[in-house]
Design an enzyme around this catalytic site. Structure first.
Site, PDB file in Angstrom:
ATOM      1  N   GLY A   1      14.144   8.807  12.255  1.00  0.00           N
ATOM      2  CA  GLY A   1      13.117   7.809  11.958  1.00  0.00           C
ATOM      3  C   GLY A   1      13.747   6.424  11.953  1.00  0.00           C
ATOM      4  O   GLY A   1      14.861   6.246  11.444  1.00  0.00           O
TER       5      GLY A   1
ATOM      6  N   ARG B   1      -4.939  -0.693  -6.170  1.00  0.00           N
ATOM      7  CA  ARG B   1      -5.715  -0.055  -5.119  1.00  0.00           C
ATOM      8  C   ARG B   1      -6.563   1.117  -5.576  1.00  0.00           C
ATOM      9  O   ARG B   1      -7.706   1.266  -5.131  1.00  0.00           O
ATOM     10  CB  ARG B   1      -4.763   0.406  -4.024  1.00  0.00           C
ATOM     11  CG  ARG B   1      -4.150  -0.782  -3.350  1.00  0.00           C
ATOM     12  CD  ARG B   1      -3.066  -0.376  -2.417  1.00  0.00           C
ATOM     13  NE  ARG B   1      -2.528  -1.562  -1.784  1.00  0.00           N
ATOM     14  CZ  ARG B   1      -1.646  -1.552  -0.811  1.00  0.00           C
ATOM     15  NH1 ARG B   1      -1.207  -0.385  -0.357  1.00  0.00           N
ATOM     16  NH2 ARG B   1      -1.205  -2.660  -0.290  1.00  0.00           N
TER      17      ARG B   1
ATOM     18  N   SER C   1      -5.541  -6.123   5.189  1.00  0.00           N
ATOM     19  CA  SER C   1      -4.538  -6.323   4.139  1.00  0.00           C
ATOM     20  C   SER C   1      -5.096  -6.643   2.755  1.00  0.00           C
ATOM     21  O   SER C   1      -6.069  -7.377   2.614  1.00  0.00           O
ATOM     22  CB  SER C   1      -3.642  -7.472   4.559  1.00  0.00           C
ATOM     23  OG  SER C   1      -2.823  -7.855   3.488  1.00  0.00           O
TER      24      SER C   1
ATOM     25  N   GLY D   1      14.736   3.837   7.762  1.00  0.00           N
ATOM     26  CA  GLY D   1      15.669   4.445   8.706  1.00  0.00           C
ATOM     27  C   GLY D   1      16.455   3.429   9.519  1.00  0.00           C
ATOM     28  O   GLY D   1      17.659   3.578   9.723  1.00  0.00           O
TER      29      GLY D   1
END
Lengths: 644, 244
Positions: free
Chosen positions: A41, A332, A285, A46
């Site tokens: 990844g 959220r 966003s 990564g």
């Protein structure tokens, strides 16, 4: 009770990581080139890990299934990255960021890990700026900040509406420098299909070259998984089409515990589904909620009217009214459930799909009026344009219509304080691991975690591990390598030769997505979860009987790729439902309808459920076994998580 | 709405390719890629091999998607990637020709998929700032004027899709290189390596087999991020300065 040891250091929280770095073993610079490390990844975690390890002098192999490391889905993150710099001088500190994050996670994360994350956050900004990441600036040339959900300080650094892209380019460029230097070898269009285990240690991976189908072996002294989240188990999510759980699932099947799989984040502001052909959902966003106001009509009769025709007094600004302290910037999970509730109550807007209007307004009229269109354009133009392209509507003139969608997963592979899974030599960093965010992630913290893990934790913990093992190359003829290869070949054969092949893999994916969204989404009930636990095994059985994959394995074959990933989702989805059913409380994103307060807020049961659920593979996807890692809160006192 | 699609099929680089015609039905709020998904599901159900095409994020930011539609990389809508193209841009009965990027430096893999690793190799040759992990000073020690920061950002938005090279009659990657040179060259952090960067990246571009820029300006017409050729002027200037 549990074989899982968090290996947290002891002592005052502020000193733990510093002390640990001294206690960890180092590898002499002259010896580093003898060690081989695999990183799977190339996202923020990564890419930054591979670049940093290469810089240190290790031999690194970096893998991604996309055509280039720069395409990892970290690139799509929009709003920003948190750090406790306190440049705005409004009361921020490492402790406050730590506290906001652990409270935001509804007190279901380890204190040591979360504190370390807050501590490292400042270094990340320094690193990014030094790489040339073009963060937004104030007129005096210093870095700008904005606010994000769940915080009352302005600690988020951003690059217009594409902070993820810019941070990823920073780590991709650092990775590129190491590739040029010869310390990192990159393998794009290469998918990990199996983990190689030798003598109880992770010693490599089996990969499939996605161009010509060749199965290859890569061995190493340790393996780092940074393969991202499994939001695509819902089929419709903000994830990229290729995002999958397969590498993590292989680890799980080899014994790596999977923690809190049902803790999935549904982001409140995404563009709603337009029809049945929809292939993914697009994020708008959270930063938009700095200036946008969320509302629905007060009366169901106004729901199909043009919003411009609805008078101000007939508008229900439900987040502002229900949560005055945080208003539109509640975390959220709170915002998503509130949006779902008003739509369930018949106040949603937009077309009727499955008997309900699923949408609420995100309105910029007041902000444009107060600040001027130019300011709004500067802050959000690329997002407004994205919205316009997808919906054909102009957010400068009419409110956006948004609805919650799956976005991120807090669950993932269990890791200890050294980010190592319970498989020796197998590390998990970034979204693929479960740590730090508890039951709900705050906005602008995923970018923070990926880079903290990749740049600043992985180099130390991996060196510590390698220092305790001699570098010994493995022959590709090793019997355990042969076993892993055979497993891969057999699986591909099975996917290509289902007994009654007639149904393309995406059909199964969509069916699975519907079951999981319905029963293990924003609200969960014991009846619904039990229903899902009946339907998913049936669907899985049908998959293996009927999946149709045309073409062969020895060529470029996207259908085969997708079939393999869906097969893994069909097992992971079931584990998620087991997890949600076992946890008889509500916390963060996990809302059990039988454990809510009278006002519909989440009701935790700290006495009985203050633990991390770490699930182990038993051989049968319908019979996972549970280990509990008890959480101990020494420094913060879990309280009722209120944003009112 | 019904569309007729002539789609380039090519099993691998060693065999020749050809256009295959398909009649498809879609609705205006479908994206172009979703239309191809539907077509592919039909093909699979009929036992045929699906059409191979690159995609990932489907929201215009990863740079993976790369279709030439009626001769225009990314199709008819300005500043829009293929994945962000919706059928409302077309009319019922339209006939469309779908091809891969046609660039010598991007060899074909299959159908509409090409190999763009040449772009990665150009970045590897110098498209970075050498910043060792952990050695950075405090982020605010180096102020960057807001104008410079905004301009740097406007060039940093390049998604590495390759449409510029696909549109260019010389198959030049000048806009791609220029965007990165501009982004890093405008920032104080990028100054120490500014001369070596432009020389290394342009050498790499030449070695990969891309052409040079002769000011056709086809690139800026198709760039999904609206990057303009003034970056190429900057690139040329940086090269001249570095050579003196």
């Amino acid at each position: 009770m549990s074989d899982l040891h968090a290996n947290e250091p002891t002592g005052p929280l502020e000193n733990r990581w510093t002390k640990h770095r001294f206690d960890m073993a180092l590898v002499n610079p002259a010896n580093r080139k003898k060690y081989r490390i695999i990183v799977v990844g190339t996202g923020l975690a990564g890419g930054s890990a591979a670049a940093s390890l290469g810089e240190m002098g290790y031999q690194v192999k970096s893998f991604c299934f996309q055509d280039s490391p720069r395409r990892a889905h970290s690139i799509a993150a929009q709003g920003g990255i948190n750090a406790s710099k306190n440049y705005q001088s409004d009361g921020d500190s490492v402790w406050r960021l730590f506290y906001d994050t652990i409270k935001g996670g509804d007190f279901r994360a380890r204190e040591s890990n979360v504190y370390r994350l807050a501590e490292i956050s400042e270094s990340i900004i320094d690193q990014a700026v030094s790489q040339g990441v073009p963060f937004a600036r104030e007129y005096n040339g210093l870095l700008a900040n904005r606010s994000f959900g769940g915080a009352q300080v302005s600690r988020t650094f951003y690059a217009r509406g594409q902070t993820g892209q810019q941070l990823l380019l920073g780590s991709y460029q650092a990775l590129s420098r190491q590739i040029d230097a010869g310390t990192v070898q990159v393998f794009p269009r290469t998918e990990m299909l199996e983990l190689v285990m030798i003598d109880g240690r992770a010693r490599g991976i089996i990969t499939r070259n996605l161009v010509d189908g060749k199965i290859e072996t890569h061995t190493a002294d340790c393996v780092v998984l940074s393969t991202g989240g499994y939001g695509n188990v819902y089929y419709l999510s903000t994830n990229a089409k290729g995002c999958n759980a397969s590498a993590a699932w292989r680890a799980h099947r080899h014994g790596a515990a999977f923690a809190n799989p049902s803790f999935t984040q549904i982001h409140p502001t995404c563009i709603p589904q337009a029809g049945t052909h929809q292939s993914k959902l697009t994020l708008m966003s959270e930063s938009l909620r700095n200036d946008g106001r969320v509302w629905v009509p007060r009366s169901p009769d106004d729901c199909d009217k043009d919003p411009a025709d609805i008078a101000e007094t007939n508008r229900y600004y439900f987040l502002e009214e229900r949560y005055p302290a945080f208003g539109n910037l509640v975390p959220r999970d709170i915002a998503s459930r509130a949006a779902k509730t008003v739509c369930d109550d018949g106040l949603g807007v937009g077309p009727v799909i499955d008997e309900q209007r699923r949408g609420v307004y995100l309105d910029f009229a007041q902000a444009i009026n107060d600040l001027g269109e130019d300011v709004i354009r500067e802050r959000y133009d690329n997002l407004f344009q994205m919205y316009d392209r997808i919906t054909g509507k102009n957010p400068y003139r009419t409110p956006m219509r948004i609805y919650p969608a799956t976005h991120y997963v807090m669950g993932g592979l269990w890791v200890d304080y050294n980010l190592m899974t319970n498989i020796d030599g197998l590390f998990a960093i970034g979204e693929v691991n479960f740590s730090d965010h508890g039951a709900n992630r705050l906005g602008a913290s995923a970018l923070m975690q990926g880079l903290a893990d990749g740049y600043f934790i992985t180099p130390s913990v991996v060196s510590n591990y390698l220092a305790q093992h001699k570098p010994d190359p493995i022959d590709n003829d090793h019997p355990d390598v042969q076993i892993a290869q055979k497993i891969v070949e057999k699986r591909i054969e099975r996917l290509l030769n289902a007994p009654n092949a007639k149904t393309p893999p995406d059909v199964f994916h969509r069916r699975l997505g519907k079951i999981i969204w319905e029963h293990c989404g924003m609200s969960r009930s014991p009846e619904g979860l039990k229903q899902a636990l009946k339907e998913i095994p049936k669907l899985r059985k049908q998959f293996w009987d009927e999946v149709k994959v045309t073409g062969s394995g020895e060529e470029f074959n996207q259908t085969l790729e997708r079939a393999g990933r869906v097969a893994d989702f069909l097992e992971l989805g079931e584990l998620m439902c087991h997890d949600a059913l076992e946890r008889n409380e509500s916390c963060g994103s996990h809302a059990r309808v039988d454990h809510l307060t009278s006002e519909g807020e989440v009701k935790r049961d700290d006495e009985n459920y203050s633990y991390i659920s770490a699930w182990q593979w038993s051989g049968d996807p319908s019979e996972p076994t549970l280990q509990k890692e008890q959480l101990r809160f020494e420094f913060v006192k879990p309280s009722i998580r209120s944003y009112k | 709405m019904k569309l007729t699609l002539h789609i380039w099929r090519q099993t691998n680089p060693d065999e020749s390719g050809t256009f295959e015609t398909h009649s498809v039905k879609g609705s205006p709020d479908m994206s172009f890629m979703e239309l191809l998904d539907v077509l592919n599901e039909d093909l699979i159900s009929l036992g045929k091999t699906a059409i191979a095409f690159d995609y990932d994020c489907r929201e215009g930011i990863c740079g993976a998607c790369s279709l030439v539609i009626n001769g225009i990389p990314h199709g008819p809508q300005k500043a829009t990637t293929t994945c962000q193209l919706y059928l409302r841009e077309f009319n019922d009965g339209d006939e469309l020709w779908i091809e891969p990027w046609r660039v010598g430096a991007f060899p074909i893999i299959r159908d509409l998929v090409v190999d763009r690793s040449a772009f990665d190799r150009i970045i590897q040759s110098g498209g970075y700032i050498s910043a060792r992990t952990g050695a950075a000073p405090d982020a605010n020690t180096m102020p960057v004027s807001k104008d410079d920061a905004d301009l740097a950002f406007d060039s940093a938005t390049c998604i590495g899709c390759g449409a510029c090279a696909a549109a260019c009659p010389n198959a030049s990657a000048s806009l791609f290189v220029a965007a990165k040179i501009t982004h890093l060259g405008l920032l104080p952090q990028g100054q120490p390596e500014r001369h070596s960067r432009v020389q290394q990246m342009l050498s790499a571009m030449q070695n990969e087999g891309f052409g040079s820029c002769s000011n056709h300006r086809e690139c800026e017409v198709v760039c999904p991020k609206s990057i303009k050729i003034d970056r190429i002027a900057r690139l040329n200037r940086d090269l001249m300065v570095s050579l003196t």
